[in-house]
Design a protein around this motif. Structure first.
Motif, mmCIF file in Angstrom:
data_model
loop_
_atom_site.group_PDB
_atom_site.id
_atom_site.type_symbol
_atom_site.label_atom_id
_atom_site.label_comp_id
_atom_site.label_asym_id
_atom_site.label_seq_id
_atom_site.Cartn_x
_atom_site.Cartn_y
_atom_site.Cartn_z
ATOM 1 N N PHE A 151 -0.320 41.742 -7.568
ATOM 2 C CA PHE A 151 -0.487 40.984 -6.333
ATOM 3 C C PHE A 151 0.692 40.030 -6.112
ATOM 4 O O PHE A 151 1.124 39.823 -4.990
ATOM 5 N N ASP A 152 1.200 39.460 -7.209
ATOM 6 C CA ASP A 152 2.414 38.644 -7.081
ATOM 7 C C ASP A 152 3.548 39.481 -6.502
ATOM 8 O O ASP A 152 4.304 39.030 -5.637
ATOM 9 N N ILE A 190 3.334 42.247 -4.695
ATOM 10 C CA ILE A 190 3.074 42.598 -3.296
ATOM 11 C C ILE A 190 3.382 41.394 -2.408
ATOM 12 O O ILE A 190 4.011 41.525 -1.350
ATOM 13 N N LEU A 215 -2.085 41.486 -16.197
ATOM 14 C CA LEU A 215 -3.096 41.685 -15.163
ATOM 15 C C LEU A 215 -2.846 40.771 -13.972
ATOM 16 O O LEU A 215 -2.569 39.590 -14.125
ATOM 17 N N GLY A 216 -2.925 41.322 -12.795
ATOM 18 C CA GLY A 216 -2.783 40.507 -11.582
ATOM 19 C C GLY A 216 -1.353 40.392 -11.087
ATOM 20 O O GLY A 216 -1.120 39.947 -9.980
ATOM 21 N N LEU A 217 -0.373 40.812 -11.923
ATOM 22 C CA LEU A 217 1.019 40.695 -11.483
ATOM 23 C C LEU A 217 1.308 41.540 -10.241
ATOM 24 O O LEU A 217 2.221 41.233 -9.475
ATOM 25 N N ALA A 246 -2.020 40.799 -20.703
ATOM 26 C CA ALA A 246 -0.808 40.044 -20.358
ATOM 27 C C ALA A 246 -0.356 40.186 -18.901
ATOM 28 O O ALA A 246 0.046 39.223 -18.280
#
Ligand SMILES: Nc1ncnc2c1ncn2[C@@H]1O[C@H](COP(=O)(O)OP(=O)(O)OP(=O)(O)O)[C@@H](O)[C@H]1O
Ligand SMILES: Nc1ncnc2c1ncn2[C@@H]1O[C@H](COP(=O)(O)OP(=O)(O)OP(=O)(O)O)[C@@H](O)[C@H]1O
Ligand SMILES: O[C@@H]1[C@@H](O)[C@H](O)OC[C@H]1O
Ligand SMILES: [Mg+2]
Ligand SMILES: [Mg+2]
Lengths: 316, 508, 300, 325
Positions: free
Chosen positions: A248-249, A251, A244-246, A242
């Protein structure tokens, strides 16, 4: 660059990051072209959608101010979200679920801080490693499956309102206030500036930069735990991919908000604006049914434009 | 051995703090070798020595920043342990470091009281009103008039130094260590500092003072300890020695401190011509000429814009109007162009602008000469090392080898590396911005001899220095700046400290 | 006439969902309605699809054709649509909750089962088999792999050597296959949970000059080409085009108060060298099934 | 006197540089992993498997080698994966349309290089921090690729072209030759050219580098363009190895490439690291996955194990670095 000899009082306008301008422009634009954009329901949507990211981006601001980074936040959020789901399912208690999420999140945050401060592994690498570990643990505890059937008390967190304001927004506001107070009005906040600005100064002042760093990362992990509750509530389930990758958002929001990656200069309000700008952009483009590939690119353009504007003004 | 520290007895028989047999070794360097050192109450104790002699290291041991390999500490006669800065603070030791220990994005008040913030009503918070008031009071005692809520990144080097001083003062220390405190200060601030030292002394505070400026040694010192190569050489009173004797103790040989120059009879051809130059950093309408064979001074008060002129000529700051003609051709662009055409800039801040601190001495020494040393574009580590070794010898850079990390050198030796890299590049015009800041007396005279030889061979130099004596000794002539403009020009015969000050001062 | 149908798919990268979207557009055009495509900018992102639902509820399209990026996590989103009283048809992955006026999908379990059965039949009911799995936890993967395994159980002569993840990705499947070939000198059959992974596995086999029977699922264009050239044994037809067509058809019919079929589970077709022709047609030239066909296509 | 460079007096000294020592330790770590795997799995030590590992590592290495230069300048290029995807799709289209692999290869390299150059322009001329500039670029590229591919797959390329990725020469896979060539070029470039030296200097202190007369902006442009071009090269290898491309191939390539650079000992703070180290980093990552496949470790455990290896590798590196000093 170079310090000027003459002390100039900071022009308050100069502190407004590019994103504030972009945000105002976006709101003006979408108010004009996107039907329903200005409706209370829609604006409330945008804000509610931004809450989880806010809870990650605020501690990420502190971490970046220490010249650090936390790449594990999305994966840890995923794991804590699963913990909330699993524990609240088993105990039928939302609070125990939250407790479990907080605990696991803080443990990961602590581990990050320990690796960075005590072991001395660069933050990017340390948290890249714990990202893998949190992701792996998410798969292992869930066996790759969603966790469903959790008690209603969890899901209510996301949909309930307090005095007419959605609870997630209340939580985000409280979080913001807490972070603001912490950073700008406490000793600990002062030390965060020093962690990035001049760690030696802390050491000479008899403080332990290592302990402080660990606390900063632990706060990040704990916030991922709270955000994990919101995430689980939002999905009414736990899911092993759910969040994953947040990270980078988060940052990106921090950077767009005017926090620099060097020498401990951070701005919390800017981070908040950064999060909202991303939210408004996505929402507005959805409302005007922009083709999806344009939406994909637009986030990139937003990030670049905001930073470019920042650069322009810092040179002026 | 310990008795040697007490060779000259001061008024009070028990030292406030005594270090005995201190040794400290770094890989390849014996920084401190069985050093003993005593501080008595209410004295100003000068610590002298060449670059790399171990002065800063000794002070870092004294304040707990470095842990000695061997040695003992005595506080008022009692054996104590100093194994952390906290230990030292408890004993009333405060330090003004050679490297700044300020946090750029905190304000002056927060910097002064870092770690000692007055508590607010809510636990964990800071009493903002009190911290500002306290800061204002401390700044007042050192005569530094500035708003304590100004963030430090807005301050110039001199102002930062003043904050450092305020920070140390605010600790109400009984022993105050100052490591080259005036290196970045102008005369006015230096005077303020000296007055402050006198007051502190009267209050019974002991001061350990490291400086390469002979004048200060005699103006301030009650006692002098001289170090060389990590060892304590001697302890003397100012009254009992001459400057020449001191220098010989430091360097172990005779040094000519008058910086002899071979002034050319008639100046060479025009090398640099600056016409009506203004830049984005606030200098305006600058007109300067430099001929081959000349050393031209650029003087003025701190903040008058000398560094900005240097940077603009070198292409480091954007030029907004005017012209720079070098060797007959107009030049405008980035520093790489200026460097290629033969201009060298030895910048003012060695750490942030001059060196790649984590790279080796050799890497730093050849970086500006890569094209020249390796015209084929192929780099060869061995030949780079050979070049470096020869520079190290010429400039007497104290380093275990060319492969040493440059950041581990002493302050003065780092400065020599910054100068050395432009020697290798074979430049025609050398712009020196405070080239001797933090450099010991022996090295200073070597560097001036070097500059003299360079210009004799047809190069030229534009030299910024806050030490007007130096300017007067070595320059053919000088420009004096005020508020970003050229306020006047002084020929060789007019070049006196008085004239420089007169031209540089603000008109009433 | 003129209804707006919001179509939700999982991502912009998987060719399968492109067939779904084209089918939906095709049908909408035929029925004089129009579509709005909603695709998460990050492939398969749960939070993003939830946000898109919230946004679309404000916009109030006439109806929604919905593929959940995750069949369980998206239930609260579906409930939001229900609350807003927007009619919604579920396609592809069957949502674990919420009210839909119709479901159109394929039966992943049967697809897995039938394609695997076909391969095992070709191999004579025996041989060394490896499975390359899709994304852990996704509905399609769970059911397909379950189908594979059940087919293997029916054939006692077949031996499962390994079941490793390729995450529906070509490169990962290729590398997994390369590695598995090292530890297994004899591999007779490869069961891949989608075509991209099947083709990746074929490239690995080619690279090592080894032969094995490979099957995939989805019936994509490259799979058909590979079947034609004899490299791929078979692909299970997932028929995204029909799913898109029928989902949209049901949505529009219900808006027009015409009868709808509550559940269409497309019959599994194993596309092989013998029957690939009807599938070897460019997307643009395909025509949507009629309502009458719909009843026949569905298993239920 | 002004020409000190000519006075080469002291005799040359031979020495093992810090970098060489680090690379040695890292090689040791890789060998250790190999030893463990050799004990656990019979097939690990076969020639076939070793070539296999090398070939798989090559793709990561191509991307990571260019990235190493960027990281040496204290920058980061988060767009490499997205760049590979776009370049592969465009190169693939050109080959399909023109039938000329050569033209396709050129287009792929050019596309990668141009993207890299744009990154460089953002970092130098627009002064956007590289992390953010390339993160923005990542999304712009994704958007472009999604739009361009519209969910299609490109597949089926001429046999000759496919040799690049899948062919063998004298028993060795062709990508392995390419790997050796670029390992050599990269190492020579970084260690034995003045441009390489300048890149290290820029990473160590960009302000000082500029004031030392290094054309910082030009070198940064070069470095980002090289990183982009290497992504273009990787896209060609990908295309010819997989015989197909689609829009999402880049996503899973970026983090492993960054991890390879970091495990290889290059510091994100710039100025420290080697291309050879990055090769070993790529090798270690590949070995770990290879091992887990060979041992049939459950998919659930793979991210966990990889995460632990990343931390362990860097930790080991630091331990040895301290001792070596
Ligand atoms: N942390 C360190 N690691 C290695 N060597 C060091 C370190 N600190 C100091 N040194 C070495 O110890 C010696 C003494 O250095 P120190 O800084 O004490 O000199 P100094 O007398 O203060 O010189 P200067 O007048 O130039 O400031 C030098 O050779 C220096 O290179
Ligand atoms: N009185 C003044 N009013 C306005 N601007 C001033 C004034 N004095 C100096 N400045 C500006 O402040 C800057 C001076 O910077 P800086 O301190 O580096 O000068 P400097 O003469 O090189 O002194 P230093 O000895 O500290 O290097 C320039 O931009 C100059 O134009
Ligand atoms: O391959 C596809 C898979 O990626 C998706 O999740 O479901 C449909 C499948 O055919
Ligand atoms: Mg010193
Ligand atoms: Mg200056």
């Amino acid at each position: 660059m170079r310090e000027a000899a003459v002390v100039s009082q900071p022009n308050p306008l100069q502190r407004i990051p590019g994103v504030a301008i972009v945000l105002v422009l976006l709101i003006a634009l979408f108010s004009a072209v996107a039907p329903g954009f200005l409706s209370v329901a829609n604006l409330s949507n945008v804000l509610v959608q931004s809450t989880i990211l806010t809870m990650l981006a605020l501690p990420m601001t502190l971490i970046i101010m220490t010249e650090g980074l936390d790449l594990s936040m999305g994966a840890v959020l995923t794991l804590t979200s699963l913990c909330v789901a699993i524990v609240s399912l088993a105990t039928k208690s939302m609070l125990l679920g939250l407790g479990a999420g907080l605990l696991v999140g803080a443990a990961f945050g602590f581990a990050n801080g320990w690796l960075v401060a005590i072991i001395g592994i660069p933050p990017f690498v340390a948290t890249l490693g714990t990202l893998g570990m949190a992701q792996g643990l998410s798969l292992i505890v869930s066996d790759g499956q969603s966790v469903v059937g959790i008690p209603h008390s969890v899901r209510d967190i996301y949909s309930a309102t307090l005095l007419g304001v959605p609870v997630p927004i209340v939580m985000a506001l409280v979080t913001y206030a807490a972070f603001h107070g912490l950073l700008y009005h406490t000793r600990f906040g002062t030390y965060i500036f020093a962690l990035g600005g001049n760690r030696e100064a802390l050491r000479y002042a008899g403080l332990s930069p290592n302990k402080l760093l660990i606390v900063v990362y632990a706060i990040g992990g704990a916030m991922a735990g709270i955000a994990g509750l919101l995430m689980t509530a939002r999905m009414n389930s736990g899911h092993p991919t759910a969040g994953l990758g947040l990270e980078f958002d988060a940052i990106a929001a921090v950077a767009v908000g005017g926090t620099s990656f060097e020498r401990g200069n951070g701005w919390l309000l800017g981070t908040l604006l950064g999060v909202i700008a991303v939210g408004v952009l996505r929402n507005g483009l959805n409302l005007i049914s922009m083709p999806s590939s344009v939406q994909v690119a637009s986030v990139g353009v937003l990030v670049i434009v905001a930073l470019f504007l920042d650069g322009l003004r810092s040179r002026a | 051995m310990s008795s040697a520290a007490l060779a000259i007895e001061p008024a009070s028989p028990t030292p406030l703090l005594e270090l005995r047999g201190i040794s400290k070794e770094f890989p390849g360097v014996k920084a401190l070798d069985d050093v003993s050192f005593a501080v008595f109450p209410g004295e100003v104790h000068m610590l002298l020595g060449e670059n790399g002699a171990g002065k800063s290291s000794l002070m870092k041991v004294l304040c707990g920043a470095y842990r000695a390999d061997a040695g003992e500490f005595y506080h008022e006669g009692n054996k104590v342990a100093i194994s952390s800065t906290a230990d030292a603070q408890k004993l009333g030791i405060a330090v003004i470091f050679q490297e700044f220990s300020l946090v750029p994005h905190l304000d002056i008040a927060q910097n002064i009281f870092l770690g000692r913030e007055p508590k607010g009503r809510i636990p964990g918070t800071i009493d903002r009103r009190k911290i500002l008031a306290d800061a204002r009071r401390v700044l007042g005692t050192i005569g530094f008039d500035i708003d304590p809520s100004t963030t430090v990144d807005k301050l110039g080097v001199a102002q930062q130094q003043m904050v450092e001083i305020a920070k140390a003062i605010s600790q109400n220390a009984r022993i105050l260590v100052m490591d080259e405190p005036t290196a970045a200060l102008s005369d006015r601030e230096t005077e303020l500092l000296f007055a402050l030292i006198a007051r502190l002394k009267a209050d019974g505070v002991s001061i350990v003072y490291i400086s390469h400026r002979m004048a200060e040694v005699f103006a301030l010192g009650d006692r002098i300890t001289v170090m060389r190569d990590g060892r304590r050489i001697d302890g003397v009173r100012p009254a009992d020695v001459t400057p020449d004797q001191l220098v010989r103790m430091m360097v172990g040989r005779n040094v000519d401190m008058t910086y002899p120059r071979n002034f050319a009879d008639k100046p060479g051809e025009l090398l640099l011509e600056v016409k009506g130059l203004s830049s984005s950093t606030g200098i305006s309408d600058i007109n300067i000429e430099v001929r081959r064979g000349e050393i031209v001074g650029l003087c003025g008060l701190v903040g008058s814009g000398r560094s900005e002129v240097a940077r603009a000529i070198f292409g480091a700051d954007a030029v907004t109007s005017g012209e720079i003609i070098f060797d007959g051709k107009a030049i405008s662009g980035e520093p790489d162009l200026a460097a290629r055409r033969g201009i060298a800039l030895i910048p003012e801040s060695r750490k942030s602008e001059g060196l790649a601190l984590l790279r080796s001495v050799s890497d730093n020494l050849v970086v500006s000469a890569l094209k020249k040393l390796f015209p084929s574009g192929l780099f060869d580590q061995r030949s780079a090392q050979r070049t470096s070794d020869s520079l190290i010898r010429q400039l007497r850079i104290a380093t275990p080898s060319a492969r040493q990390t440059v950041g581990l050198l002493s302050g003065g030796n780092q400065q020599k590396v910054v100068i050395g890299k432009w020697l290798a590049a074979g430049s025609k015009l050398f712009i020196f911005d405070e080239p001797t800041r933090g450099i010991d007396i022996g090295a200073k005279s070597e560097i001036f001899a070097l500059i003299d030889r360079l210009v004799a061979e047809g190069a030229a130099a534009l030299m910024i220095s806050s030490e007007q004596v130096e300017i007067c000794h070595v320059c053919d002539r000088a420009y004096v700046m005020r508020e970003g403009r050229i306020a006047g020009h002084l020929t060789r015969s007019e070049l006196t400290e008085e004239n420089i000050v007169r031209l540089g001062m603000h008109h009433a | 006439d003129g209804e707006t149908i919001a179509v939700f798919t999982k991502n912009q990268t998987n060719p399968f969902f492109q067939t779904v979207r084209v089918g939906a557009d095709n049908m909408a055009k035929a029925l004089n309605a129009k579509t709005l495509q909603y695709i998460p900018t990050k492939p398969d992102s749960i939070p993003e699809q939830l946000s898109q639902i919230e946004d679309v509820v404000v916009k109030k399209p006439s109806a929604i054709v919905f593929t959940p990026v995750d069949y369980k996590a998206m239930v609260p989103g579906v409930e939001k649509i229900n609350e807003a009283k927007i009619p919604v048809v579920n396609i592809t992955d069957r949502s674990a909750g919420g009210k839909f006026l119709s479901f159109v999908g394929a039966d992943d379990y049967s697809l897995g089962l039938e394609t695997a059965r076909f391969m095992l039949k070709t191999l004579g009911g025996k041989g060394n088999i490896v499975i390359i799995e899709g994304v852990k936890g996704s509905l399609t993967n769970v059911d397909r792999v379950r189908g594979f395994n059940d087919a293997l159980k029916e054939n006692s002569g077949a031996k499962l050597l390994a079941s490793q993840p390729g995450n529906y990705q070509r490169l990962q499947a290729l590398q997994v296959m390369e590695n598995l070939m090292q530890s297994n000198s004899q591999i007779d059959g490869v069961l891949a949970a989608n075509d991209a992974m099947a083709v990746g596995a074929i490239e690995a086999l080619d690279g090592a000059n080894r032969k094995a029977q490979v099957i995939g699922i989805n019936g994509t264009k490259e799979a058909i080409d590979a079947i034609k050239s004899g490299k791929l044994l078979a692909s299970g037809d997932y028929n995204g085009f029909a799913q898109g067509c029928l989902g949209t058809m049901m949505a529009i019919r219900s808006l027009r108060n015409q009868p709808v079929i509550a559940e269409i589970v497309l019959k599994p077709t194993v596309i092989t060298k013998d029957n690939y022709q009807p599938f070897d047609v460019p997307l643009e030239q395909r025509t949507c099934p009629t309502f009458e066909d719909a009843g026949k296509l569905g298993a239920k | 006197m002004t020409d000190i460079s000519k006075e080469a007096l002291s005799p040359p000294r031979s020495f093992l540089s810090q970098d060489a020592i680090q690379v040695f330790y890292r090689l040791l770590a890789a060998l250790l992993i190999c030893a463990v795997l050799a004990v656990l799995s019979d097939s690990f030590l076969s020639l076939g498997n070793i070539l296999n590992v090398l070939r798989q590592a090559s793709l990561t290495f191509f991307i990571a080698s260019g990235l190493t230069l960027v990281v040496l300048t204290a920058g980061l290029d988060l767009s490499v994966g997205a760049n590979v995807a776009l370049s592969a799709c465009i190169a693939g289209t050109v080959i399909h349309k023109t039938g000329s692999p050569a033209l396709g290869i050129l287009t792929g390299l050019a596309c990668g290089g141009i993207v890299g150059l744009l990154n460089g322009i953002m970092v130098t001329a627009l002064r956007i921090p590289s992390f953010i500039a390339t993160y923005g670029m990542l999304w712009v590229l994704n958007g472009l690729t999604y739009w361009y591919m519209a969910g299609e797959t490109l597949h089926g390329f001429p046999a000759g072209f496919r040799q690049i990725g899948s062919g063998y020469l004298f028993g060795l896979p062709i990508p392995v030759y390419l790997l050796l060539v670029f390992l050599g070029i990269g190492t020579l470039f970084a260690q034995r050219t003045i441009w390489g030296q300048e890149i290290y200097a820029i990473g160590a202190n960009p302000v000082a580098a500029r004031l030392s007369g290094i054309p910082v902006a030009r070198r940064l442009l070069l470095v980002y363009a090289v990183s982009g071009t290497m992504a273009g090269l990787a896209s060609i290898i990908f295309l010819s190895r997989l015989n197909s491309a689609e829009a999402d191939i880049g996503e899973s390539l970026t983090l492993p490439a960054i991890a390879a650079v970091l495990i290889g000992g290059t510091s994100l703070f710039g100025g420290v690291g080697t291309v050879f180290g990055t090769f070993i980093g790529a090798l270690i990552l590949t070995l770990v996955l290879n091992g887990m496949n060979l041992l049939s470790v459950s998919a659930n455990w793979q991210p966990l194990v990889t995460g632990i290896i990343v931390i362990l590798a860097v930790w080991l590196d630091m331990k040895t670095r301290r001792r070596a000093q």
